[in-house]
Scaffold this motif. Structure first.
Motif, short mmCIF file in Angstrom:
data_model
loop_
_atom_site.label_atom_id
_atom_site.label_comp_id
_atom_site.label_asym_id
_atom_site.label_seq_id
_atom_site.Cartn_x
_atom_site.Cartn_y
_atom_site.Cartn_z
N SER A 21 6.26 14.02 5.51
CA SER A 21 6.17 14.50 3.98
C SER A 21 6.60 15.57 3.48
O SER A 21 7.59 15.50 2.58
CB SER A 21 4.73 13.96 3.79
OG SER A 21 4.38 12.39 4.57
N SER A 61 2.67 11.93 8.58
CA SER A 61 2.57 10.69 9.67
C SER A 61 2.79 9.44 10.19
O SER A 61 4.22 9.79 10.50
CB SER A 61 2.08 9.03 8.12
OG SER A 61 3.49 8.84 7.45
N LEU A 90 0.96 11.87 -2.65
CA LEU A 90 0.61 13.07 -2.23
C LEU A 90 -0.09 14.37 -3.04
O LEU A 90 1.76 14.66 -2.88
CB LEU A 90 1.36 13.25 -1.15
CG LEU A 90 1.42 14.69 -0.36
CD1 LEU A 90 0.08 15.31 0.15
CD2 LEU A 90 2.26 15.06 0.69
N ARG A 104 0.92 6.22 -0.61
CA ARG A 104 -0.45 7.00 -0.63
C ARG A 104 0.16 7.60 -1.80
O ARG A 104 1.22 8.38 -1.65
CB ARG A 104 -0.70 8.08 0.17
CG ARG A 104 -1.34 6.79 1.21
CD ARG A 104 -1.21 7.23 2.81
NE ARG A 104 -2.55 6.62 3.31
CZ ARG A 104 -2.38 6.22 4.55
NH1 ARG A 104 -1.49 5.83 4.64
NH2 ARG A 104 -2.82 5.53 5.25
N SER A 111 0.97 -1.04 0.02
CA SER A 111 0.41 -0.49 0.34
C SER A 111 0.63 0.87 -0.05
O SER A 111 2.03 1.31 0.19
CB SER A 111 -1.13 -0.36 1.42
OG SER A 111 -1.94 -1.35 1.22
N GLU A 147 -2.48 0.96 -4.10
CA GLU A 147 -1.78 -1.22 -4.09
C GLU A 147 -0.91 -0.79 -5.07
O GLU A 147 -1.25 -0.52 -6.53
CB GLU A 147 -2.57 -1.61 -3.91
CG GLU A 147 -3.59 -1.08 -2.32
CD GLU A 147 -4.99 -2.22 -2.13
OE1 GLU A 147 -4.94 -2.48 -0.97
OE2 GLU A 147 -4.26 -3.52 -3.08
N PHE A 153 -4.95 13.46 -1.09
CA PHE A 153 -4.15 12.20 -1.06
C PHE A 153 -4.46 10.81 -1.60
O PHE A 153 -5.82 11.55 -1.98
CB PHE A 153 -4.56 11.96 0.04
CG PHE A 153 -3.16 12.41 1.81
CD1 PHE A 153 -3.44 13.54 2.11
CD2 PHE A 153 -2.04 12.10 1.80
CE1 PHE A 153 -3.64 14.06 3.17
CE2 PHE A 153 -0.88 12.49 2.58
CZ PHE A 153 -1.92 14.11 3.51
N TYR A 154 -3.87 10.19 -2.48
CA TYR A 154 -4.76 9.40 -3.19
C TYR A 154 -3.97 8.02 -2.67
O TYR A 154 -2.72 7.41 -3.04
CB TYR A 154 -4.68 9.33 -4.69
CG TYR A 154 -5.13 9.88 -5.10
CD1 TYR A 154 -4.64 11.36 -5.41
CD2 TYR A 154 -6.17 10.16 -5.80
CE1 TYR A 154 -5.18 13.02 -6.01
CE2 TYR A 154 -6.91 11.72 -6.33
CZ TYR A 154 -6.46 12.19 -7.08
OH TYR A 154 -6.94 13.87 -7.46
N GLN A 155 -5.30 7.25 -2.30
CA GLN A 155 -4.93 5.71 -2.08
C GLN A 155 -4.79 4.88 -3.17
O GLN A 155 -5.04 4.79 -3.95
CB GLN A 155 -5.48 5.21 -0.95
CG GLN A 155 -5.45 3.74 -0.40
CD GLN A 155 -4.37 3.93 0.94
OE1 GLN A 155 -4.21 4.92 1.50
NE2 GLN A 155 -3.75 2.77 1.12
#
Length: 463
Positions: free
Chosen positions: A311, A330, A71, A69, A67, A82, A78-80
């Motif tokens: 970040s 984070s 930024l 992200r 996983s 994988e 934010f976009y998640q």
């Protein structure tokens, strides 16, 4: 795939405008310090930042998913995402030993099954072990069985009765083959010793033993004691114990061959393995064996302190502007359950606010307008504590500087000045000095003086 290879075009996938990723200072953020992907600085395509080893990253877990992200700043979003790492057949099957020893009575009837130690293949799925085979011989063949967890193990089947007086030993080659193209294989040798009559096998008091162990149990601590008995007498009734650890060659257990006590031989790690399946073997003096299973569940201990990963940091920040995002960071904790839950805070007496933005991400913002003339720099300590017992805490300090804006007018040192000069004076005669100050800095504090026209026309323009 090699480092630098293309992975994705996020501009297209996210429906962004051309150049928007660069304009919004897009970044890829993974958990921890590893950075498996990065943006190509020329094309802003998502490319591989380092070679990936699926077995190192995920072990036997399938699918192997990492996983991360994406930024985007200005505005913040934010976009998640994988990243799935696809296995290739880059490992051959391996047996835990070059040789297996079986002792089989000459009166063993045909059809008798003898479990064999399974081979290991670090690859998964179709690239894992698919079948076992044994070298051609008149007495045995091999069956390939499926275990409950999907792994395949071999069983040796007796086809024709043995005769110790004709042949007291046999040597067979056992081969494990995976499903790659082309397939890879590994071999071990089975040494079979034919014994005289021994008609009772050891039997364990239980078919399954289960135990729970905290991960911080010391080396040498006793986990459990297993027990088996054999109804035969003499050497045929004497039982010795052993472990058949087929999940990993280096499992952290050892057994006392005489007492059946199973102890730790190395420090457990919940974050690496939570469960162990161990086959325990009882061997009598005649070579007959009995087996039971041991399931070990590792319990989590709060042995990992939280991590703070910065970040972005925006410094210096202008004064007099409330709600400015100073930093994005984070927090994470490698433990589980309450030991993984964290709280995050900063000092109350600072003009900053800590806001959660999404799971385990925070933004640090100014709380009201800052005044550079009052304070030019702030040291902000971020404190992160987990919910374990005892709690573990990590602190991370960032320094934020305040930049000046021209928000202060010059002020004369006096409200009025009285200067005297004789008449008929010569030009360029020094009369006196007036002065003003400005509490800003740099060019904002530079003062230019000028004279306004006099109110009294009789004075003329002689100054």
């Amino acid at each position: 795939m090699e480092r630098g290879m293309f992975v994705a075009n996020l501009t297209k996938d996210l429906g962004l405008r051309v150049g928007e990723l660069a304009a919004r200072d897009a970044r890829v953020v993974f958990k921890g310090n590893r950075q498996y992907l990065q943006f190509d600085p020329q094309t802003w395509d998502l490319v591989l930042n380092e070679n990936l080893d699926r077995e190192e990253l995920c072990g036997s877990t399938e699918p192997c998913v990492l996983s991360f992200r994406v930024l985007l700043k200005n505005p913040l979003r934010f976009y998640q995402a994988e990243l799935r790492v696809i296995d290739i057949n880059d490992h051959a099957p391996e047996f835990p030993a070059r040789e297996m020893l079986l002792k089989i009575s000459e009166v063993t009837p045909p059809g008798k099954i003898f479990p064999l130690k399974m081979a290991q293949d670090l690859d998964t799925g179709s690239h894992g072990i698919q079948s076992y085979a044994v070298s051609e011989n008149p007495h045995f063949h091999v069956l390939t069985r499926n275990r409950s967890d999907g792994k395949k193990f071999p069983e040796l089947v007796l086809d024709k009765a043995l005769d110790r007086e004709k042949q007291d030993q046999l040597r067979l080659k056992l081969t494990a083959v995976d499903g790659g193209s082309p397939p890879r294989s590994g071999t071990t040798e089975i040494q079979i010793v034919v014994l005289d009559i021994n008609d009772n096998s050891p039997e364990f008091a239980q078919e399954l033993y289960e135990v729970q162990v905290p991960e911080n149990n010391p080396i040498g601590s006793l986990l459990i004691t297993v027990s088996a008995r054999d109804l035969d007498t003499g050497s045929f009734g004497e039982v010795s114990y052993g472990l058949s650890q087929d999940d990993d060659v280096n499992e952290p257990f050892e057994i006392n061959t005489k007492t059946g006590e199973i102890r730790l031989k190395s420090m457990l790690d919940f974050e690496a393995f939570q469960f162990y399946h161990v086959d325990v073997e009882a061997l009598d003096g005649g070579g007959l064996t009995g087996k039971c299973s041991l399931m070990v569940q590792v319990l989590d201990v709060n042995d990992n302190a939280p991590e703070v990963i910065l970040s972005s940091l925006n410094s210096p920040i202008p004064e007099n502007l409330p709600g400015v995002i100073v930093a994005v960071f984070s927090v994470s904790d490698a433990d589980s359950g309450n030991n993984q839950q964290v709280t995050c805070s900063i000092d109350d007496n600072l003009p900053f606010l800590l806001r959660p933005s999404m799971e385990n991400f925070y933004t640090l913002e100014t709380d009201g307008a800052l005044d550079r003339e009052s304070r030019t720099e702030y040291n902000i300590t971020i404190t992160v504590s987990d919910m374990g017992t005892p709690r573990l805490t990590t602190q991370h300090t960032i320094t934020v500087q305040v930049s000046d804006i021209n928000d202060n007018a010059p002020a004369f040192t006096q409200t009025s000045y009285t200067l005297f000069v004789h008449e008929n004076n010569s030009p360029a005669l020094y009369i006196g000095t007036i002065s003003a100050t400005d509490s800003d800095s740099g060019s904002n504090a530079h003062i230019i003086y000028s004279l306004l026209p006099p109110h009294d026309p009789q004075l003329g323009d002689g100054l």
